[in-house]
Design a protein around this motif. Structure first.
Motif, PDB file in Angstrom:
ATOM      1  N   LEU A  75      43.541 -24.950 -21.560  1.00 25.52           N
ATOM      2  CA  LEU A  75      44.837 -23.425 -21.674  1.00 25.52           C
ATOM      3  C   LEU A  75      46.478 -23.772 -21.686  1.00 25.52           C
ATOM      4  O   LEU A  75      47.096 -23.295 -22.559  1.00 25.52           O
ATOM      5  N   ALA A  76      46.786 -23.997 -20.266  1.00 22.42           N
ATOM      6  CA  ALA A  76      47.789 -24.435 -20.207  1.00 22.42           C
ATOM      7  C   ALA A  76      48.373 -25.501 -21.360  1.00 22.42           C
ATOM      8  O   ALA A  76      49.526 -25.648 -22.251  1.00 22.42           O
ATOM      9  N   GLU A  77      47.465 -26.779 -21.583  1.00 24.90           N
ATOM     10  CA  GLU A  77      47.972 -27.737 -22.210  1.00 24.90           C
ATOM     11  C   GLU A  77      47.384 -27.573 -23.947  1.00 24.90           C
ATOM     12  O   GLU A  77      48.661 -27.415 -25.144  1.00 24.90           O
ATOM     13  N   ARG A  78      47.019 -26.831 -23.969  1.00 21.94           N
ATOM     14  CA  ARG A  78      46.935 -25.718 -26.070  1.00 21.94           C
ATOM     15  C   ARG A  78      47.895 -24.817 -26.073  1.00 21.94           C
ATOM     16  O   ARG A  78      48.156 -25.083 -27.035  1.00 21.94           O
ATOM     17  N   TRP A  79      48.467 -24.551 -25.243  1.00 24.02           N
ATOM     18  CA  TRP A  79      49.782 -23.109 -25.270  1.00 24.02           C
ATOM     19  C   TRP A  79      50.823 -23.611 -25.408  1.00 24.02           C
ATOM     20  O   TRP A  79      51.975 -22.878 -25.075  1.00 24.02           O
ATOM     21  N   GLU A  80      50.885 -24.983 -24.891  1.00 25.51           N
ATOM     22  CA  GLU A  80      52.408 -25.619 -24.333  1.00 25.51           C
ATOM     23  C   GLU A  80      52.887 -24.524 -23.109  1.00 25.51           C
ATOM     24  O   GLU A  80      54.075 -24.230 -23.197  1.00 25.51           O
ATOM     25  N   THR A  81      52.393 -23.808 -21.968  1.00 24.69           N
ATOM     26  CA  THR A  81      53.121 -23.188 -21.390  1.00 24.69           C
ATOM     27  C   THR A  81      52.204 -23.761 -19.855  1.00 24.69           C
ATOM     28  O   THR A  81      51.532 -24.512 -19.424  1.00 24.69           O
ATOM     29  N   SER A  82      52.493 -23.028 -19.080  1.00 29.28           N
ATOM     30  CA  SER A  82      52.518 -23.142 -16.842  1.00 29.28           C
ATOM     31  C   SER A  82      51.122 -22.893 -17.076  1.00 29.28           C
ATOM     32  O   SER A  82      50.742 -21.995 -17.982  1.00 29.28           O
ATOM     33  N   VAL A  83      50.745 -24.059 -15.990  1.00 24.87           N
ATOM     34  CA  VAL A  83      49.337 -22.949 -15.757  1.00 24.87           C
ATOM     35  C   VAL A  83      50.089 -21.656 -14.771  1.00 24.87           C
ATOM     36  O   VAL A  83      48.652 -21.485 -15.601  1.00 24.87           O
ATOM     37  N   ASP A  84      50.597 -21.305 -14.458  1.00 27.58           N
ATOM     38  CA  ASP A  84      50.155 -19.888 -14.080  1.00 27.58           C
ATOM     39  C   ASP A  84      50.033 -19.002 -14.913  1.00 27.58           C
ATOM     40  O   ASP A  84      49.771 -17.987 -14.756  1.00 27.58           O
ATOM     41  N   ASP A  85      51.023 -18.805 -15.898  1.00 33.67           N
ATOM     42  CA  ASP A  85      51.210 -17.836 -17.271  1.00 33.67           C
ATOM     43  C   ASP A  85      49.594 -17.949 -17.864  1.00 33.67           C
ATOM     44  O   ASP A  85      49.471 -17.064 -18.480  1.00 33.67           O
ATOM     45  N   ALA A  86      48.365 -19.694 -18.448  1.00 38.92           N
ATOM     46  CA  ALA A  86      47.594 -19.462 -18.411  1.00 38.92           C
ATOM     47  C   ALA A  86      46.975 -18.844 -17.573  1.00 38.92           C
ATOM     48  O   ALA A  86      46.155 -18.519 -18.131  1.00 38.92           O
ATOM     49  N   PHE A  87      46.887 -19.180 -16.698  1.00 39.73           N
ATOM     50  CA  PHE A  87      46.078 -18.468 -15.470  1.00 39.73           C
ATOM     51  C   PHE A  87      46.476 -16.878 -15.360  1.00 39.73           C
ATOM     52  O   PHE A  87      45.011 -15.660 -15.698  1.00 39.73           O
ATOM     53  N   ALA A  88      46.979 -16.423 -15.657  1.00 38.48           N
ATOM     54  CA  ALA A  88      47.327 -15.380 -16.241  1.00 38.48           C
ATOM     55  C   ALA A  88      46.756 -14.464 -17.356  1.00 38.48           C
ATOM     56  O   ALA A  88      45.978 -13.665 -17.119  1.00 38.48           O
ATOM     57  N   ALA A  89      46.766 -14.614 -18.914  1.00 39.82           N
ATOM     58  CA  ALA A  89      46.477 -14.816 -18.969  1.00 39.82           C
ATOM     59  C   ALA A  89      44.390 -14.685 -19.776  1.00 39.82           C
ATOM     60  O   ALA A  89      43.939 -14.032 -20.335  1.00 39.82           O
ATOM     61  N   PHE A  90      44.113 -16.180 -18.814  1.00 42.46           N
ATOM     62  CA  PHE A  90      43.348 -15.753 -18.741  1.00 42.46           C
ATOM     63  C   PHE A  90      41.957 -15.389 -18.061  1.00 42.46           C
ATOM     64  O   PHE A  90      41.300 -14.022 -18.676  1.00 42.46           O
ATOM     65  N   ARG A  91      43.078 -14.545 -16.547  1.00 41.87           N
ATOM     66  CA  ARG A  91      42.466 -13.665 -15.764  1.00 41.87           C
ATOM     67  C   ARG A  91      42.610 -12.677 -16.774  1.00 41.87           C
ATOM     68  O   ARG A  91      41.663 -10.599 -16.390  1.00 41.87           O
ATOM     69  N   SER A  92      43.201 -12.225 -16.986  1.00 43.19           N
ATOM     70  CA  SER A  92      43.613 -10.848 -18.203  1.00 43.19           C
ATOM     71  C   SER A  92      42.397 -10.220 -19.779  1.00 43.19           C
ATOM     72  O   SER A  92      42.495  -9.132 -19.083  1.00 43.19           O
ATOM     73  N   TYR A  93      42.454 -11.437 -19.612  1.00 45.89           N
ATOM     74  CA  TYR A  93      41.343 -11.106 -20.649  1.00 45.89           C
ATOM     75  C   TYR A  93      39.878 -10.828 -20.260  1.00 45.89           C
ATOM     76  O   TYR A  93      39.065 -10.741 -20.415  1.00 45.89           O
ATOM     77  N   ALA A  94      39.655 -11.846 -19.309  1.00 47.93           N
ATOM     78  CA  ALA A  94      38.313 -11.622 -18.208  1.00 47.93           C
ATOM     79  C   ALA A  94      38.506 -10.427 -17.650  1.00 47.93           C
ATOM     80  O   ALA A  94      37.363  -9.528 -17.658  1.00 47.93           O
ATOM     81  N   ARG A  95      39.359 -10.005 -16.638  1.00 44.03           N
ATOM     82  CA  ARG A  95      39.038  -8.037 -16.095  1.00 44.03           C
ATOM     83  C   ARG A  95      39.191  -7.494 -16.965  1.00 44.03           C
ATOM     84  O   ARG A  95      38.546  -6.127 -17.640  1.00 44.03           O
ATOM     85  N   SER A  96      40.109  -7.393 -18.533  1.00 44.41           N
ATOM     86  CA  SER A  96      39.684  -6.265 -19.253  1.00 44.41           C
ATOM     87  C   SER A  96      38.311  -6.135 -20.274  1.00 44.41           C
ATOM     88  O   SER A  96      38.091  -5.327 -20.473  1.00 44.41           O
ATOM     89  N   ARG A  97      37.301  -6.933 -20.262  1.00 48.41           N
ATOM     90  CA  ARG A  97      36.235  -7.302 -20.458  1.00 48.41           C
ATOM     91  C   ARG A  97      35.120  -7.409 -19.781  1.00 48.41           C
ATOM     92  O   ARG A  97      33.600  -7.173 -19.757  1.00 48.41           O
ATOM     93  N   HIS A  98      35.680  -7.499 -18.126  1.00 42.27           N
ATOM     94  CA  HIS A  98      34.960  -7.225 -17.058  1.00 42.27           C
ATOM     95  C   HIS A  98      34.158  -8.207 -16.989  1.00 42.27           C
ATOM     96  O   HIS A  98      32.332  -8.438 -16.855  1.00 42.27           O
TER      97      HIS A  98
END
Length: 257
Positions: free
Chosen positions: A199-222
Motif C-alpha cells: 500500500l505504501a508503494e501504491r500510494w507513494e506514502t509512508s508505511v505508517d500512513d499506509a498501515f493507518a489507512a489499512f487498519r482504519s478500513y478494517a476496523r470500520s468494517r469489523h
C-alpha cells in the motif's frame, strides 16, 4: 488535575481492553492499541511488544508506530538487547542509559542503532504470567529523564494486560496457549508487513500512513487485520476500495489536474 486526568484515561483504557477480550478477538489489533497507549500514558516516545517464537527468539508483534528505524531496533533484539535479557530472566530492565559506554559494550549493535535513531534511554518489561514469560514490552525515550516508580508500575500493568491478551484461553479449562497459536500471530504480523509495503508503494506514502489507512478500513468494517491482509496478498480484495491517506489523495488530485 493532570494526575486525575491520567487516572481517568487509564480506567477507560482498561475498560476498552476488557471489552476486547471476547471470543475470537483480534490479538494483533489489541496489542497495537496497547503500544500506542503506552506512549499516551507514559513519558516515552515509542513502544513495542515482542513475542518469543518457537525457537525462543523475540519477534516484533506490535509497535506504537511503523517507522522502519524503530522496527529495525526491535528486530535487532532477536539475539541481543534489554528485551532478550528481560525475556530470559523474567525480570524488568528499566532506565537503561543508552549513552553510557557499558551499555554499548553489552549490546553494541543495539545501543549504537538506538542512539542513531535518537533514543537516549530504554526500558524492557517482561510479558509474564506467574513463571511463564512469552515476550517483552520495550519502551524508548528521546529525552534523558528517569521513569519514576509510578510510571514503571503502570508499564508493568500494561505489560500484564498484553500478556493476558496473548494467553487468552479459548475455554476456561484450557491451561495454556500452544506455541502454534503464537506462531500464527507472528505469521500474521508478517502478512501485515507485506500489505503495508504494497500500500505504501501504491500510494507513494509512508508505511505508517499506509498501515493507518489499512487498519482504519478494517476496523470500520469489523475485519480482522490478519484475515484482511490475507485477502489483499492473495489478490482477493481490490485495494482501490481503501481510502488512501490524505497526502496520497492530494497527490492523486494533483496528477489528475
Amino acid at each position: 488535575m493532570i494526575g486525575m486526568a491520567r487516572e481517568r484515561r487509564l480506567a477507560e483504557i482498561f475498560v476498552e481492553v476488557a471489552d476486547s477480550l471476547v471470543d475470537d478477538f483480534d490479538v494483533i489489533d489489541l496489542l497495537q492499541r496497547l503500544s500506542t497507549r503506552c506512549v499516551e500514558l507514559l513519558d516515552v516516545s515509542a513502544a513495542g511488544i515482542l513475542l518469543a517464537d518457537a525457537h525462543g527468539e523475540l519477534q516484533i508483534i506490535a509497535a506504537s508506530d511503523e517507522h522502519t528505524r524503530l522496527l529495525e531496533l526491535f528486530a535487532l533484539q532477536h539475539d541481543q538487547g534489554p528485551c532478550v535479557e528481560c525475556y530470559r530472566t523474567g525480570r524488568p530492565r528499566t532506565n537503561i542509559d543508552l549513552t553510557r559506554p557499558e551499555t554499548t559494550v553489552a549490546w553494541p549493535r543495539f545501543a549504537v542503532r538506538a542512539r542513531e535513531t535518537g533514543y537516549v534511554a530504554t526500558h524492557a518489561i517482561p510479558l509474564r504470567l506467574r513463571s511463564r514469560v512469552v515476550g517483552a514490552l520495550n519502551l524508548f525515550q528521546t529525552e534523558a529523564h528517569r521513569l519514576g516508580d509510578d510510571d514503571i508500575a503502570l508499564a508493568r500493568a500494561l505489560a500484564d494486560v498484553a500478556t493476558i491478551a496473548i494467553l487468552q484461553q479459548r475455554t476456561l479449562e484450557q491451561s495454556h496457549v500452544e506455541n502454534s497459536q503464537l506462531e500464527t500471530a507472528l505469521s500474521n504480523r508478517i502478512l501485515i508487513e507485506q500489505v503495508k509495503g504494497v500500500l505504501a508503494e501504491r500510494w507513494e506514502t509512508s508505511v505508517d500512513d499506509a498501515f493507518a489507512a489499512f487498519r482504519s478500513y478494517a476496523r470500520s468494517r469489523h475485519l480482522r487485520l490478519s484475515e484482511f491482509a490475507t485477502q489483499i496478498i492473495s489478490g482477493g480484495f481490490d485495494t482501490t476500495e481503501i481510502p488512501p491517506p490524505a497526502a496520497a489523495a492530494d497527490r492523486s488530485g494533483d496528477h489528475r489536474g
